[in-house]
Design a protein around this motif. Structure first.
Motif, PDB file in Angstrom:
ATOM      1  N   SER A  19     -10.042  78.640  36.260  1.00  0.00           N
ATOM      2  CA  SER A  19      -9.950  79.130  34.891  1.00  0.00           C
ATOM      3  C   SER A  19      -8.598  79.805  34.686  1.00  0.00           C
ATOM      4  CB  SER A  19     -11.079  80.130  34.614  1.00  0.00           C
ATOM      5  OG  SER A  19     -12.347  79.547  34.800  1.00  0.00           O
ATOM      6  N   SER A  59     -13.161  77.525  32.995  1.00  0.00           N
ATOM      7  CA  SER A  59     -13.422  76.159  33.456  1.00  0.00           C
ATOM      8  C   SER A  59     -14.888  75.827  33.212  1.00  0.00           C
ATOM      9  CB  SER A  59     -13.100  76.049  34.943  1.00  0.00           C
ATOM     10  OG  SER A  59     -13.630  74.864  35.490  1.00  0.00           O
ATOM     11  N   ASP A  89     -13.066  70.559  36.266  1.00  0.00           N
ATOM     12  CA  ASP A  89     -12.330  70.992  35.071  1.00  0.00           C
ATOM     13  C   ASP A  89     -11.322  72.052  35.503  1.00  0.00           C
ATOM     14  OD1 ASP A  89     -11.551  71.355  32.430  1.00  0.00           O
ATOM     15  OD2 ASP A  89     -13.121  72.837  32.047  1.00  0.00           O
ATOM     16  N   THR A  90     -10.066  71.659  35.625  1.00  0.00           N
ATOM     17  CA  THR A  90      -9.044  72.496  36.257  1.00  0.00           C
ATOM     18  C   THR A  90      -8.029  72.981  35.241  1.00  0.00           C
ATOM     19  OG1 THR A  90      -9.317  71.248  38.312  1.00  0.00           O
ATOM     20  CG2 THR A  90      -7.301  72.543  38.083  1.00  0.00           C
ATOM     21  N   LEU A  91      -7.893  74.307  35.136  1.00  0.00           N
ATOM     22  CA  LEU A  91      -6.953  74.949  34.219  1.00  0.00           C
ATOM     23  C   LEU A  91      -5.928  75.712  35.051  1.00  0.00           C
ATOM     24  CD1 LEU A  91      -9.592  74.368  32.605  1.00  0.00           C
ATOM     25  CD2 LEU A  91      -9.137  76.445  31.306  1.00  0.00           C
ATOM     26  N   TYR A 108      -0.892  76.260  28.944  1.00  0.00           N
ATOM     27  CA  TYR A 108      -1.444  75.982  30.275  1.00  0.00           C
ATOM     28  C   TYR A 108      -1.772  74.502  30.374  1.00  0.00           C
ATOM     29  CZ  TYR A 108      -6.069  76.021  28.047  1.00  0.00           C
ATOM     30  OH  TYR A 108      -7.146  75.755  27.236  1.00  0.00           O
ATOM     31  N   ARG A 119      -4.535  71.462  31.547  1.00  0.00           N
ATOM     32  CA  ARG A 119      -5.928  71.120  31.835  1.00  0.00           C
ATOM     33  C   ARG A 119      -5.961  69.721  32.441  1.00  0.00           C
ATOM     34  NH1 ARG A 119     -10.528  73.311  28.104  1.00  0.00           N
ATOM     35  NH2 ARG A 119     -12.139  73.454  29.709  1.00  0.00           N
ATOM     36  N   THR A 177      -8.469  66.845  35.034  1.00  0.00           N
ATOM     37  CA  THR A 177      -9.729  66.512  35.690  1.00  0.00           C
ATOM     38  C   THR A 177      -9.439  66.307  37.168  1.00  0.00           C
ATOM     39  OG1 THR A 177     -10.563  65.436  33.697  1.00  0.00           O
ATOM     40  CG2 THR A 177     -11.659  64.904  35.772  1.00  0.00           C
ATOM     41  N   SER A 215      -4.942  70.057  40.566  1.00  0.00           N
ATOM     42  CA  SER A 215      -3.894  70.490  39.640  1.00  0.00           C
ATOM     43  C   SER A 215      -2.581  69.746  39.822  1.00  0.00           C
ATOM     44  CB  SER A 215      -3.637  71.983  39.826  1.00  0.00           C
ATOM     45  OG  SER A 215      -3.198  72.270  41.156  1.00  0.00           O
ATOM     46  N   TYR A 270      -2.140  72.569  26.915  1.00  0.00           N
ATOM     47  CA  TYR A 270      -2.958  73.252  25.904  1.00  0.00           C
ATOM     48  C   TYR A 270      -2.308  74.592  25.543  1.00  0.00           C
ATOM     49  CZ  TYR A 270      -6.971  70.086  26.407  1.00  0.00           C
ATOM     50  OH  TYR A 270      -7.803  68.998  26.397  1.00  0.00           O
ATOM     51  N   GLU A 277      -5.474  71.782  21.983  1.00  0.00           N
ATOM     52  CA  GLU A 277      -4.717  70.760  22.698  1.00  0.00           C
ATOM     53  C   GLU A 277      -3.469  70.415  21.895  1.00  0.00           C
ATOM     54  OE1 GLU A 277      -4.778  66.242  24.536  1.00  0.00           O
ATOM     55  OE2 GLU A 277      -6.615  67.045  23.648  1.00  0.00           O
TER      56      GLU A 277
END
Length: 484
Positions: free
Chosen positions: A262, A282, A287-289, A303, A305, A307, A310, A319, A330
């Motif tokens: 997150s 997240s 789901d990778t931020l 940042y 985002r 799948t 990273s 985003y 987005e």
């Protein structure tokens, strides 16, 4: 081309730059590119601005302005736009003329300042350039250090650079040191990512998910960010205000290849960091931020985002979220408009990553740089190289709450070599820029604050009325009489 009837059917199609792209008024040129349309072998490129119209005749499918031509366009359209159209015909049948759909190209009102430091495969180290530069210069490479240099960060005032030198070992460089730059200090400190406080007196290092507050002068540890048991933080970014730290927050102690993270914020009281709060959560393990970066006003965080992991992930997109919270946005145009068309499906997997903001002044249009593996017109295809692209961002529009995408289509920074892979663009104030010109104002009229005719206005100081700050198309910004 001037006398034939304009017909439909085999018209040229504009490819780059995309419609509604906005570039810095001080950027070094643009390579205009188009497809020819069936049978056309002679073209007129028309660039129509608010004060000038430029027509270029060519047999090619691209056009790069001269410095003088580009300066004329940029000066006349600062804060506005030019519309460009391509007309095509066959020399064997010149009475039949075919016209492309017009495309709008916008310009920032003010010069976009700062220097961009990025990691380049060409030198296995860090290069630097401004948007006005035709080519980069090597800044910190194995030639200077004798060791690998990577994972760098600049202080926002551009005075200091931190990097992993020789394999996750912290090295700090005073940017103004004589060339070649020398390491100001190194410590046996393991770090993958580093960020400076605004005055550079403090740094935060990230190593195996532990965020450590350190002295900016000696590297001595002064505490850690209290992320909690079983939690880890990496990829930190200190806000320009000095009050917040953003980072990727997860249950993984990796510094690269993070998954399921997150975006979190930790406030700083001048002595220590508070327990962080999650800014964007997240939704699950894939789901990778990651890679948060504060805007110049500290009000927004850009940042990535993705799948899955990273790093080296084609699904990565950029985003935007307000520091105060709210729904993430987005940056659709920045992420999906390529070569004047919207890409979808697998074609939209462009590995947009590692965003960083230009050091713009309050009220100016914001610009966000990021790495991408997208196609560059007809010059190279998608997935050929990863290079630095930039999107103009309307932060006032983002703050309006309308939900409208605040981004513009991205443009490629032209100082890059065509075959180099470039990563981690970091945009900061340019500590190597010449000092601002002396005040040339007249006391009692303007308070002594404006610059005289032909004065150097790179500092952003106002020109004495009625003169305006003008760009010569190469590097100089001077106060000149307005056109017309």
């Amino acid at each position: 081309l001037a006398t034939g009837a304009v017909l439909a059917g085999r018209s040229p199609v504009i490819i780059y730059p995309s419609d509604q792209t906005i570039v810095p008024v001080n950027m070094f040129k643009v390579l205009f590119q188009w497809s020819t349309g069936t049978g056309n072998d002679l073209f007129r490129l028309e660039l129509r601005g608010p004060q000038v119209v430029v027509s270029v005749y060519t047999t090619l499918d691209r056009y790069e302005p001269t410095a003088a031509e580009w300066a004329l366009l940029a000066r006349s359209a600062a804060g506005g736009e030019v519309t460009w159209t391509v007309y095509g015909t066959a020399r064997s049948a010149p009475s039949q003329v075919y016209r492309s759909a017009p495309v709008r190209l916008g310009f920032s009102r003010s010069a976009v300042e700062g220097a961009i430091y990025y990691w380049s495969t060409s030198v296995a180290g860090i290069r630097r350039a401004t948007v006005s530069d035709q080519a980069p210069t090597d800044f910190l490479t194995p030639t200077q250090t004798g060791k690998c240099v990577a994972c760098h960060t600049l202080s926002r005032n551009g005075q200091r650079l931190a990097a992993d030198v020789g394999g996750q070992t912290l090295g700090v460089v005073a940017v103004r040191n004589p060339s070649p730059p020398v390491i100001s200090w190194t410590q046996d400190i393991d770090t993958a990512w580093t960020t400076f406080s605004p005055d550079t007196s403090l740094v935060v290092t990230a190593n195996k998910g532990v965020l450590t507050l350190r002295s900016g002068s000696t590297g001595a540890a002064m505490g850690t960010v209290p992320v909690g048991a079983g939690k880890f933080g990496t990829q930190p970014d200190w806000s320009p205000s000095g009050k917040l730290l953003a980072f990727a927050f997860s249950t993984s102690n990796k510094d690269r290849g993070v998954t399921g993270s997150s975006i979190a914020l930790a406030s700083f009281d001048g002595v220590a960091f508070a327990v962080p709060r999650v800014l964007v959560a997240s939704s699950g393990a894939n789901d990778t931020l990651v890679y948060p970066n504060f805007s110049a006003d500290s009000a927004w965080v850009a940042y990535v985002r993705a799948t899955g992991s990273s790093d080296n992930n084609a699904t990565a997109r950029v985003y935007l979220v307000a520091v105060s919270g709210g729904a993430p946005i987005e940056l659709g145009a920045a992420n999906t408009i390529v070569n004047n068309a919207v890409v979808t499906g697998k074609d939209a997997n462009l590995a947009d990553n590692m965003p960083t903001w230009a050091p713009t002044k309050a009220g100016d249009l914001a610009f966000l740089a990021f790495t991408s593996q997208r196609a560059y017109g007809k010059v190279y295809p998608a997935n050929d190289v990863k290079q630095i692209w930039v999107s103009a961002i309307d932060l006032a529009g983002a703050a309006s709450g309308t939900g409208k995408d605040p981004s513009a289509p991205a443009f490629r920074l032209p100082f890059q070599e065509l075959k180099e892979n470039n990563h981690r663009p970091f945009w900061a104030e340019d500590a190597l820029a010449p000092p601002p010109a002396p005040d040339g104002g007249v006391g009692g009229v303007d308070g002594g604050a404006c610059l005289p005719l032909h004065g150097d206005c790179r500092s952003g100081a106002a020109c004495c009325a009625p003169n305006v700050c003008s760009f010569d198309g190469v590097k100089a910004f001077t106060c000149e009489a307005p056109l017309g």
